[in-house]
Design a protein around this motif. Sequence first.
Motif, mmCIF file in Angstrom:
data_model
loop_
_atom_site.group_PDB
_atom_site.id
_atom_site.type_symbol
_atom_site.label_atom_id
_atom_site.label_comp_id
_atom_site.label_asym_id
_atom_site.label_seq_id
_atom_site.Cartn_x
_atom_site.Cartn_y
_atom_site.Cartn_z
ATOM 1 N N SER A 137 -2.587 -49.030 37.459
ATOM 2 C CA SER A 137 -3.967 -49.257 37.040
ATOM 3 C C SER A 137 -4.050 -49.590 35.554
ATOM 4 O O SER A 137 -4.795 -50.487 35.155
ATOM 5 N N PHE A 172 -8.843 -50.008 37.606
ATOM 6 C CA PHE A 172 -9.610 -49.163 38.525
ATOM 7 C C PHE A 172 -10.402 -48.131 37.714
ATOM 8 O O PHE A 172 -9.944 -47.672 36.664
ATOM 9 N N GLY A 176 -11.329 -44.535 41.536
ATOM 10 C CA GLY A 176 -10.326 -45.290 42.262
ATOM 11 C C GLY A 176 -10.797 -46.624 42.781
ATOM 12 O O GLY A 176 -10.123 -47.258 43.595
ATOM 13 N N THR A 225 -2.863 -49.981 45.180
ATOM 14 C CA THR A 225 -3.338 -48.678 45.671
ATOM 15 C C THR A 225 -2.345 -47.999 46.598
ATOM 16 O O THR A 225 -2.571 -46.859 47.015
ATOM 17 N N LYS A 228 -1.124 -44.672 45.259
ATOM 18 C CA LYS A 228 -2.165 -43.640 45.263
ATOM 19 C C LYS A 228 -2.350 -43.055 46.662
ATOM 20 O O LYS A 228 -2.578 -41.878 46.843
ATOM 21 N N GLN A 229 -2.225 -43.952 47.657
ATOM 22 C CA GLN A 229 -2.397 -43.489 49.039
ATOM 23 C C GLN A 229 -1.237 -42.622 49.480
ATOM 24 O O GLN A 229 -1.405 -41.722 50.269
#
Length: 229
Positions: A137, A172, A176, A225, A228-229
């Motif tokens: 990010s 972001f 998020g 992402t 992050k997931q």
Amino acid sequence: MNRDSNLYTIVYASVMVILVALGLALTSQSLRSYQKKNEDIDKMMQILRSVRVQTTAADAEATFKSLIKESYLVDENGKQVEGDAFSTDYVKAFASKEALPVFVASIDGETKYIMAMSGAGLWGPLWGYMSVNEDKSTVYGADFSHQGETPGLGAEITQSFFSKEFYDKKLFNEAGEFKSIAIVKPGKTAEGQDYVDGISGGTITSQGVNQMILTSMGGYIKFLTSQKQ
């Protein structure tokens, strides 16, 4: 054949045109490998500038090989797919939503992800590269190029003072959500997202860069992402 006739003149001119064309074609073909090499070196230098590394043409290839540890293509779902990231036609890839290139660099022991960008300015295409930290990010660096923007105005996007504005900006928000990075007129702000000042007198080019970042980085959302997931 009568050298004073029109027929002779036409035949002679035609033969000369054909010979010159063949000569130019052969010369171009013989130099193609050198042209391709120079194009590759220039691309390497652009990619390296996006991670704050300045090189010369002479040492670009060696520096690229030492810092770029991996490269691959990612699809719209952020998954790696087969293909050569370096030789991918970025313009075609973005236009047709094909797999996009990712370069992974190691800078001072930290991983940086480099992504390509493609867009349009006032007089022609824009392109560039943006790198992010391991959080996928925070922008680490950026580099912008153009084909024909106005010198002293829109063409200033290639200067370091402009690319440095992007350091540490966020793609972001805290929730998020992808927000990109806005390019605004000097003195203005952008609510709800990080922003940088555009080029004074280069409004249309600045708008082109703004749209390029939004759409290009938008194509990498699933990749960005995935961690992050």
